[in-house]
Each structure stands twice: as structure tokens, then as C-alpha cells.
Design an enzyme around this catalytic site. Structure first.
Site, PDB file in Angstrom:
ATOM      1  CB  ALA A  66      -0.864  -0.012   1.255  1.00  0.00           C
ATOM      2  N   GLY A 112       0.443  -4.834   0.931  1.00  0.00           N
ATOM      3  CA  GLY A 112      -0.778  -4.853   0.117  1.00  0.00           C
ATOM      4  C   GLY A 112      -0.601  -5.567  -1.214  1.00  0.00           C
ATOM      5  CD  GLU A 115      -2.552  -7.092   3.183  1.00  0.00           C
ATOM      6  OE1 GLU A 115      -2.157  -5.955   2.843  1.00  0.00           O
ATOM      7  OE2 GLU A 115      -3.206  -7.291   4.221  1.00  0.00           O
ATOM      8  CD  GLU A 135       1.740  -5.277   5.710  1.00  0.00           C
ATOM      9  OE1 GLU A 135       2.502  -6.254   5.935  1.00  0.00           O
ATOM     10  OE2 GLU A 135       0.950  -5.258   4.749  1.00  0.00           O
TER      11      GLU A 135
END
Ligand code: COA
Length: 260
Positions: A66, A112, A115, A135
């Protein structure tokens, strides 16, 4: 909507969506998430597209996470909205898509990015790929379903090892752990995904959609996957595709499925 963070093309029933922010290692900002939703929705609605391949531009990254810059000053309320919107719009949406979607992981798949790959129905990676959920190294945890899908794919011990150490693992360890289905040299990644897509698209699209639904139901609380399987199995008997598949078998010819 302008889809300027993506490159989109399709050929012969296979849609290819390429995330195109290579200067930021294809990091997922909000605009890219919205654009991915739109592009995937369009392909899913298009009966002629039987398989989608999702990849990243360049030889360095699928998606490096992300976009850290976007959420660096968020508070908890904003974090809830970011994670929920992203899960609804992209990650859960992709997982429950009726069109099969293959992640072609062409480099880093981090945070992300991993993910997103895990939300896809299948994952193939290039031998230069590195995968991880780093993260906690930023003092946060995965928020786009990573704690759940990684555990489903590799088991609790390996998921916690990857998440708590924030380490990346290479392509071959990812394959050994079952995080990706196969590893290919970088130049062969997209050709291999296309050949896999060509095999998938020969089969009945309604049956494939039912299979995705039945398999996914294994991971939904309070839903009996065996019951979903029976319902989806029975639904197939009302389709023209089933008539066609069976007729083609007896007539010793290739079935021509129309998704009806
Ligand atoms: N969010 C925002 N920008 C990112 C990003 C992310 N997740 N990942 C990479 N970028 C940007 C970098 O800031 C840099 O931009 P700049 O040139 O404007 O400084 C550019 O992409 C290139 O990345 P860089 O770090 O210089 O490449 P590298 O080869 O040295 O390192 C990584 C590659 C993947 C190891 C490193 O970029 C990284 O650790 N990224 C973050 C991974 C992460 O923590 N993801 C989870 C986020 S929740």
C-alpha cells in the site's frame, strides 16, 4: 473513470491488467485501488473475457505494498475506513469474482501487494520475486486481509513467522510453502500464465464460477461449504453449458461453452 495507473489489454478471451506505477514500485494508492476495481468489474461483466491476469509493470515489482505516503499521518478512524474500503472495493471483490483471476507476480509482492496476490484465485511468480508482509517493520499490521489469507494458504506457524519477522521470502520458498502455485523464469511468467488461462478458458465458465464460490465458502464462518457445493453442483444441471459439455463428450468433440 480514467484508468491512468493501469495498462489494460485483452486478446482471445484473456484480459491482462498491468499496474503501471513502476517509479513507485507499483504501490497501491487509493486511485489505483479504485481503478483496479473498475477495470476488474468491466472484465468480469464482459462475457467474452474468460480469465483475467493481474501483473505489475517492469521487472522489479508486482506491487511493493500500500502507498505508505498516503496513510503515514492517519488516525485510527481513518485507518478503519482505509482498510474497510480497500477490502470491499478490491481484495474481497477479487476473491469473490466469478471470472478466474491469476496473479502474475513479476517481482516484489510486499504488504498490500502480497495481499492482492493472495486475494487472486491463483498465483504464479517469476524466479526474481520476493514476497512478504513487512508491515510490523512500520509498526502496523496487514490491513487488507493479509493475516487471514496468508494463514489460509501457508498455515498459522508460517504466517506468524513471515508477519512477525517482516522478512521477505524468495520465489522457491514461496512455492515450497504453497504461497504460489509455480515459479517461472521472468521472461516465461506471462506466457506461462497465458497458457494456464488458455486451459481454464476451454471449460464451462458457469461451472468455474460455481467452483470458485464453493471453494471460497470453505473460509466463510457459519457457512457449510458442503451445502454450498451441493447447491452449486445442482445449479450446473440447469445450464446449457452442462448439456453442451455432456453432448460434446458423447460426440467425441470439443465443447463450445457459451456461459448460458
Ligand atoms: N509506498 C510508497 N512508495 C513506495 C512503496 C510503498 N509501499 N514502496 C516503494 N515505494 C517508492 C519509494 O519510496 C521510492 O520512491 P522515491 O524514488 O520517490 O523515493 C520508489 O518507490 C523506489 O523504491 P526504493 O525503496 O528506492 O527501491 P529499493 O530497490 O531501494 O527497495 C523495497 C525496494 C521494496 C525493498 C523498498 O521500496 C521497500 O521496502 N518498500 C516498502 C515495502 C513495504 O513496507 N510495504 C508494505 C507497506 S504497508
Amino acid at each position: 473513470m480514467q484508468l491512468d495507473n493501469l495498462i489494460i489489454n485483452h486478446d482471445n478471451g484473456i484480459g491482462v491488467i498491468t499496474i503501471n506505477r513502476p517509479e513507485k514500485l507499483n504501490a497501491l494508492n487509493k486511485a489505483t485501488i479504485s481503478q483496479l476495481h473498475e477495470a476488474i468489474k468491466c472484465y468480469n461483466a464482459d462475457q467474452s473475457i474468460r480469465v483475467i491476469i493481474l501483473t505489475g509493470q517492469g521487472d522489479k515489482a508486482f506491487v511493493a505494498g500500500a502507498d505508505i505516503r498516503e496513510f503515514s499521518d492517519y488516525n485510527s478512524d481513518q485507518a478503519v475506513k482505509l482498510a474497510k474500503d480497500g477490502q470491499d472495493k478490491l481484495f474481497n471483490y477479487v476473491e469473490n469474482l466469478s471470472t478466474p483471476i491469476i496473479a502474475a507476480i513479476n517481482g516484489y509482492a510486499l504488504g498490500g501487494g502480497l495481499e492482492l496476490a493472495m486475494a487472486c484465485h491463483m498465483r504464479v511468480c517469476s524466479s526474481n520475486a520476493r514476497l512478504g508482509l513487512p508491515e510490523v517493520s512500520l509498526g502496523v499490521i496487514p490491513g487488507y486481509g493479509g493475516t487471514q489469507r496468508l494463514t489460509q494458504l501457508v498455515g498459522k506457524g508460517r504466517a506468524l513467522e513471515l508477519i512477525t519477522s517482516a522478512q521477505m521470502i524468495d520465489a522457491f520458498k514461496s512455492e515450497a510453502w504453497g504461497l504460489v502455485n509455480s515459479v517461472k523464469p521472468y521472461e516465461e511468467l506471462i506466457p506461462y500464465c497465458i497458457s494456464l488461462a488458455n486451459k481454464i478458458k476451454q471449460n464451462g465458465p458457469l461451472a468455474i464460477a460455481s467452483a470458485i464460490k464453493a471453494v471460497n465458502s470453505n473460509f466463510i464462518d457459519n457457512v457449510n461449504g458442503f451445502d454450498v457445493e451441493i447447491t452449486e453442483f445442482a445449479k450446473c444441471f440447469n445450464t446449457q453449458d452442462f448439456q453442451e459439455g455432456v453432448s460434446a463428450f458423447f460426440e467425441k468433440r470439443k465443447a463450445k461453452f457459451r456461459g448460458l
